[in-house]
Design an enzyme around this catalytic site. Structure first.
Site, short mmCIF file in Angstrom:
data_model
loop_
_atom_site.label_atom_id
_atom_site.label_comp_id
_atom_site.label_asym_id
_atom_site.label_seq_id
_atom_site.Cartn_x
_atom_site.Cartn_y
_atom_site.Cartn_z
N PHE A 167 -32.27 -9.33 1.97
CA PHE A 167 -32.30 -8.02 1.30
C PHE A 167 -33.72 -7.52 1.06
CE2 PHE A 167 -28.09 -6.33 0.09
CZ PHE A 167 -27.37 -7.19 0.90
N LEU A 168 -34.58 -7.78 2.05
CA LEU A 168 -35.95 -7.27 1.98
C LEU A 168 -36.22 -6.28 3.11
CD1 LEU A 168 -38.20 -10.33 1.00
CD2 LEU A 168 -37.48 -8.41 -0.41
N SER A 222 -36.76 -2.89 4.20
CA SER A 222 -37.01 -1.57 3.62
C SER A 222 -36.64 -0.49 4.63
CB SER A 222 -38.48 -1.46 3.22
OG SER A 222 -39.30 -1.78 4.33
N GLY A 252 -26.51 2.46 0.94
CA GLY A 252 -25.37 3.35 0.77
C GLY A 252 -24.12 2.51 0.68
N ASP A 297 0.86 -1.19 0.00
CA ASP A 297 0.00 0.00 0.00
C ASP A 297 0.89 1.23 0.00
OD1 ASP A 297 -3.25 0.28 0.79
OD2 ASP A 297 -2.05 2.11 0.97
N CYS A 346 -19.97 0.62 -2.39
CA CYS A 346 -20.13 -0.21 -3.60
C CYS A 346 -21.41 0.05 -4.39
CB CYS A 346 -20.03 -1.67 -3.23
SG CYS A 346 -18.39 -2.12 -2.69
N PHE A 383 -17.11 -10.49 -3.48
CA PHE A 383 -18.51 -10.30 -3.08
C PHE A 383 -18.67 -10.06 -1.57
CE2 PHE A 383 -18.37 -12.88 -6.92
CZ PHE A 383 -19.17 -12.12 -7.76
N1 LIG Z 1 -15.33 -2.31 0.18
C1 LIG Z 1 -15.98 -3.41 -0.16
O1 LIG Z 1 -16.78 -3.95 0.61
C2 LIG Z 1 -15.76 -4.04 -1.51
C3 LIG Z 1 -16.29 -5.32 -1.78
C4 LIG Z 1 -16.09 -5.89 -3.03
C5 LIG Z 1 -15.36 -5.21 -4.00
N2 LIG Z 1 -14.86 -3.97 -3.72
C6 LIG Z 1 -14.04 -3.33 -4.74
O2 LIG Z 1 -12.66 -3.50 -4.38
C7 LIG Z 1 -11.88 -2.37 -4.77
C8 LIG Z 1 -11.15 -1.80 -3.57
O3 LIG Z 1 -12.11 -1.30 -2.67
P1 LIG Z 1 -11.77 -0.96 -1.14
O4 LIG Z 1 -13.08 -0.64 -0.50
O5 LIG Z 1 -10.91 -2.02 -0.56
O6 LIG Z 1 -10.89 0.37 -1.32
P2 LIG Z 1 -10.22 1.24 -0.17
O7 LIG Z 1 -10.34 2.65 -0.59
O8 LIG Z 1 -10.73 0.80 1.16
O9 LIG Z 1 -8.66 0.82 -0.20
C9 LIG Z 1 -7.81 1.05 -1.24
C10 LIG Z 1 -6.36 1.06 -0.74
O10 LIG Z 1 -5.51 1.21 -1.89
C11 LIG Z 1 -4.41 2.04 -1.53
N3 LIG Z 1 -3.79 2.56 -2.74
C12 LIG Z 1 -4.20 3.58 -3.54
N4 LIG Z 1 -3.37 3.72 -4.60
C13 LIG Z 1 -2.43 2.75 -4.48
C14 LIG Z 1 -1.33 2.35 -5.27
N5 LIG Z 1 -1.00 2.96 -6.41
N6 LIG Z 1 -0.58 1.31 -4.84
C15 LIG Z 1 -0.86 0.66 -3.68
N7 LIG Z 1 -1.91 1.00 -2.90
C16 LIG Z 1 -2.67 2.02 -3.29
C17 LIG Z 1 -5.03 3.08 -0.61
O11 LIG Z 1 -4.03 3.68 0.21
C18 LIG Z 1 -6.04 2.22 0.19
O12 LIG Z 1 -5.46 1.72 1.40
C19 LIG Z 1 -12.87 -1.41 -5.45
O13 LIG Z 1 -12.87 -1.65 -6.83
C20 LIG Z 1 -14.20 -1.81 -4.85
O14 LIG Z 1 -15.29 -1.50 -5.70
C21 LIG Z 1 -15.02 -3.39 -2.50
O1 LIG Z 2 -32.29 -5.53 3.15
C1 LIG Z 2 -31.41 -4.66 3.10
C2 LIG Z 2 -30.03 -4.95 2.97
C3 LIG Z 2 -29.10 -3.91 2.89
N1 LIG Z 2 -29.53 -2.61 2.93
C4 LIG Z 2 -28.54 -1.51 2.81
O2 LIG Z 2 -27.74 -1.76 1.66
C5 LIG Z 2 -26.43 -1.22 1.84
C6 LIG Z 2 -25.38 -2.24 1.51
O3 LIG Z 2 -25.40 -3.28 2.46
P1 LIG Z 2 -24.56 -4.64 2.26
O4 LIG Z 2 -24.82 -5.17 0.92
O5 LIG Z 2 -24.84 -5.52 3.40
O6 LIG Z 2 -23.06 -4.11 2.43
P2 LIG Z 2 -21.86 -3.81 1.39
O7 LIG Z 2 -20.61 -3.93 2.16
O8 LIG Z 2 -22.12 -2.54 0.67
O9 LIG Z 2 -21.90 -5.05 0.36
C7 LIG Z 2 -22.38 -4.93 -0.98
O10 LIG Z 2 -21.40 -4.37 -1.81
C8 LIG Z 2 -20.15 -5.10 -1.81
C9 LIG Z 2 -19.16 -4.31 -2.65
O11 LIG Z 2 -19.34 -4.50 -4.02
C10 LIG Z 2 -20.41 -6.49 -2.35
O12 LIG Z 2 -19.17 -7.21 -2.37
C11 LIG Z 2 -21.44 -7.19 -1.48
O13 LIG Z 2 -21.73 -8.48 -2.02
C12 LIG Z 2 -22.70 -6.34 -1.45
O14 LIG Z 2 -23.68 -6.94 -0.58
C13 LIG Z 2 -26.37 -0.73 3.30
O15 LIG Z 2 -26.57 0.67 3.33
C14 LIG Z 2 -27.55 -1.44 3.97
O16 LIG Z 2 -28.08 -0.71 5.05
C15 LIG Z 2 -30.88 -2.31 3.06
O17 LIG Z 2 -31.27 -1.14 3.08
N2 LIG Z 2 -31.78 -3.35 3.14
#
Ligand SMILES: NC(=O)c1ccc[n+]([C@@H]2O[C@H](COP(=O)([O-])OP(=O)(O)OC[C@H]3O[C@@H](n4cnc5c(N)ncnc54)[C@H](O)[C@@H]3O)[C@@H](O)[C@H]2O)c1
Ligand SMILES: O=c1ccn([C@@H]2O[C@H](COP(=O)(O)OP(=O)(O)O[C@H]3O[C@H](CO)[C@@H](O)[C@H](O)[C@H]3O)[C@@H](O)[C@H]2O)c(=O)[nH]1
Length: 440
Positions: free
Chosen positions: A261-262, A264, A269, A30, A272, A160
């Site tokens: 995911f039902l 309401s 937010g 990082d 993702c 996921f």
């Molecule tokens: N957050 C989730 O729940 C989630 C779930 C599934 C997929 N994703 C996807 O995964 C990806 C990463 O998301 P995240 O939430 O982990 O991001 P994040 O912002 O939490 O973390 C990203 C990290 O990358 C580092 N970084 C930035 N530029 C860099 C570089 N050039 N080299 C090395 N490190 C660097 C930052 O310092 C940071 O620590 C996104 O595409 C997101 O859509 C996120």
């Molecule tokens: O019945 C529900 C379920 C969720 N939420 C809202 O939906 C948002 C997302 O929730 P959740 O999906 O549990 O969390 P995330 O960490 O955003 O995960 C989603 O986004 C990730 C990033 O892509 C994926 O990897 C996951 O599979 C996907 O569930 C939150 O604001 C929740 O409060 C609702 O309002 N009602």
């Protein structure tokens, strides 16, 4: 196997700690020195259940564990497979901003120029169809001066996991999607995931990179749509005096719908759903297709915070001549969901903005997100407890379904006017308070 994980955020740190737990030797790379220092001290840089324990077990100051962190990309050369876990935010027009991931790919490519052996690069970031093959691979080829399929391989492995349950979700996946355009890269990905797949019997979907990319957007689009649909139905329920949760419980019994995911309420937010729905909408429109349903999914979601504040307004004007003007409103919950300190696109942001625009002052409470909140909202007083936030308040809104809010009871008696509008169906309806649910 020796793995490098580029990007140590919510995904990268979780993936690195879990792969170490599954027996791989892992280095997290990082650019943020404080993140690297935290991991190397054996601590978690983010709040995720179970993560601190894994990092404490596999990383640490003596440097002998299976998990290390560094800012130096050179560490990649001692590994066989690299996962790119870099942010893919949205641009102002909603389309995907690939620049951070491309910058990481460029640094990675330069590093691979000096590696003699084969290396597989796996894109784990969420990227729109075609990005891996058409944007990231050419950068790796240019910077490494090698050809894909010869000097190195490229795969796409969407993630996921959900925040708040990230470690559990990663270690117990519903599916593993392995996208690759060449057999050797696919073979490496199979080897990396073998301990996880053998331990869980998770179904593995093997496909090409473009399909793997689309599966991720389809997954998130579908889930966001499910919530917006139940919110749309919930809003209708409210108009008819029907409890949307009773309706959801019944329709969830239909296997084709399922109970998940039902819930309401104030809407989805997070880091993702908002950006991913926006990105696939923008990408679809770029092709000339009008994604009518996904646009409606966003529209319904955008309306829920205002509906919450409107419900409070309705009760407030009955009790206070000045309505919101000068009213003190308690906001319970700041994180976009329980179990995380992440406030990216939290529904708390539009709710607080709206309350303040209407003249209210806001006192907020969240068990873990308060330190992070000033990056997203201004002029908010942070209370040490829900009780302290409610004390003397003219009204309260519930934005995040933290478990502890379900236990609130006498705390409401300390409110100046005990009006509670619940956006998450978490507070118990009780005598002595005016309780209003968003969709019930
Ligand atoms: N957050 C989730 O729940 C989630 C779930 C599934 C997929 N994703 C996807 O995964 C990806 C990463 O998301 P995240 O939430 O982990 O991001 P994040 O912002 O939490 O973390 C990203 C990290 O990358 C580092 N970084 C930035 N530029 C860099 C570089 N050039 N080299 C090395 N490190 C660097 C930052 O310092 C940071 O620590 C996104 O595409 C997101 O859509 C996120
Ligand atoms: O019945 C529900 C379920 C969720 N939420 C809202 O939906 C948002 C997302 O929730 P959740 O999906 O549990 O969390 P995330 O960490 O955003 O995960 C989603 O986004 C990730 C990033 O892509 C994926 O990897 C996951 O599979 C996907 O569930 C939150 O604001 C929740 O409060 C609702 O309002 N009602």
């Amino acid at each position: 196997m020796d793995l490098s994980i580029v990007g140590s955020g919510y995904v990268g740190t979780t993936v690195a700690a879990c792969f170490a737990d599954l027996g791989h030797d892992v280095v997290n790379i990082d650019i943020d020195e404080s993140v690297v220092e935290t991991i190397n001290a054996g601590e978690a840089p983010i709040h995720e259940e179970g993560l601190s324990e894994l990092i404490a077990e596999h990383a640490g100051p003596d440097g002998t564990g299976r998990l290390q962190a560094t800012t130096d990309y050179a560490a990649v050369r001692d590994t066989e497979v690299t996962f790119l876990c870099l942010p893919t935010p949205q641009k102002d027009d909603g389309s995907i901003d690939l620049s951070i991931t491309e910058a990481g790919a460029s640094q990675l490519g330069k590093t691979l120029a000096d590696k003699a052996d084969w290396h597989t690069v796996v894109v784990k970031s969420t990227v729109v169809p075609g990005s891996t093959a058409d944007a990231i691979t050419p950068i790796l080829e240019r910077e490494s001066d090698k050809r894909v399929g010869e000097g190195f391989g490229v795969g796409m492995n969407p993630e996921f996991l959900r925040e708040g349950t990230a470690v559990h979700d990663f270690l117990n996946p519903d599916k593993v999607v392995l996208g690759a355009d060449d057999d050797r890269a696919l073979g490496d990905m199979r080897d990396v995931f073998a301990p996880l797949v053998e331990g869980t019997d998770a179904p593995v979907v093997e496909t090409d990179t473009r399909t793997a990319e689309m599966i991720k957007y389809a997954n998130n689009g579908f889930l966001a749509a499910k919530i917006s649909l139940i919110n749309d139905i919930g809003n209708i329920c409210k108009e008819f005096g029907v409890d949307a949760y009773e309706v959801a419980d019944a329709i969830g019994l239909d296997d084709r719908i399922s109970e998940q995911f039902l819930q309401s309420g104030v809407g989805w937010g997070g880091s993702c759903f908002p950006k991913d729905v926006a990105a696939i909408v923008a990408a679809a429109e770029d092709t000339g297709y009008d994604p009518a349903v996904l646009n409606a999914v966003v529209e319904v979601n955008d309306r829920q915070p205002e509906r919450l504040v409107e419900l409070l307004a309705g009760h407030l004007v009955e009790r206070r001549e000045s309505g919101f003007d000068g009213a003190e409103i308690a906001v319970l919950g700041l994180a976009f969901k329980p179990g995380t300190d992440d406030m990216r696109n939290s529904r708390a942001i539009p709710v607080i903005d709206d309350l303040q625009e209407r003249g209210a002052t806001v006192t907020a409470y969240d068990p873990v997100a308060a330190d992070n909140a000033p990056n997203y909202v201004d002029d908010v007083t942070y209370a040490e407890s829900a009780a302290a936030a409610l004390d003397g308040a003219d009204g309260a809104v519930v934005v995040t379904d933290w478990d502890e809010f379900a236990a609130l009871d006498e705390e409401f008696d300390a409110m100046a006017t005990p009006i509670v509008v619940d956006g998450r169906r978490i507070v118990e309806r009780r005598d002595g308070i005016t309780y209003e649910g968003l969709t019930w």
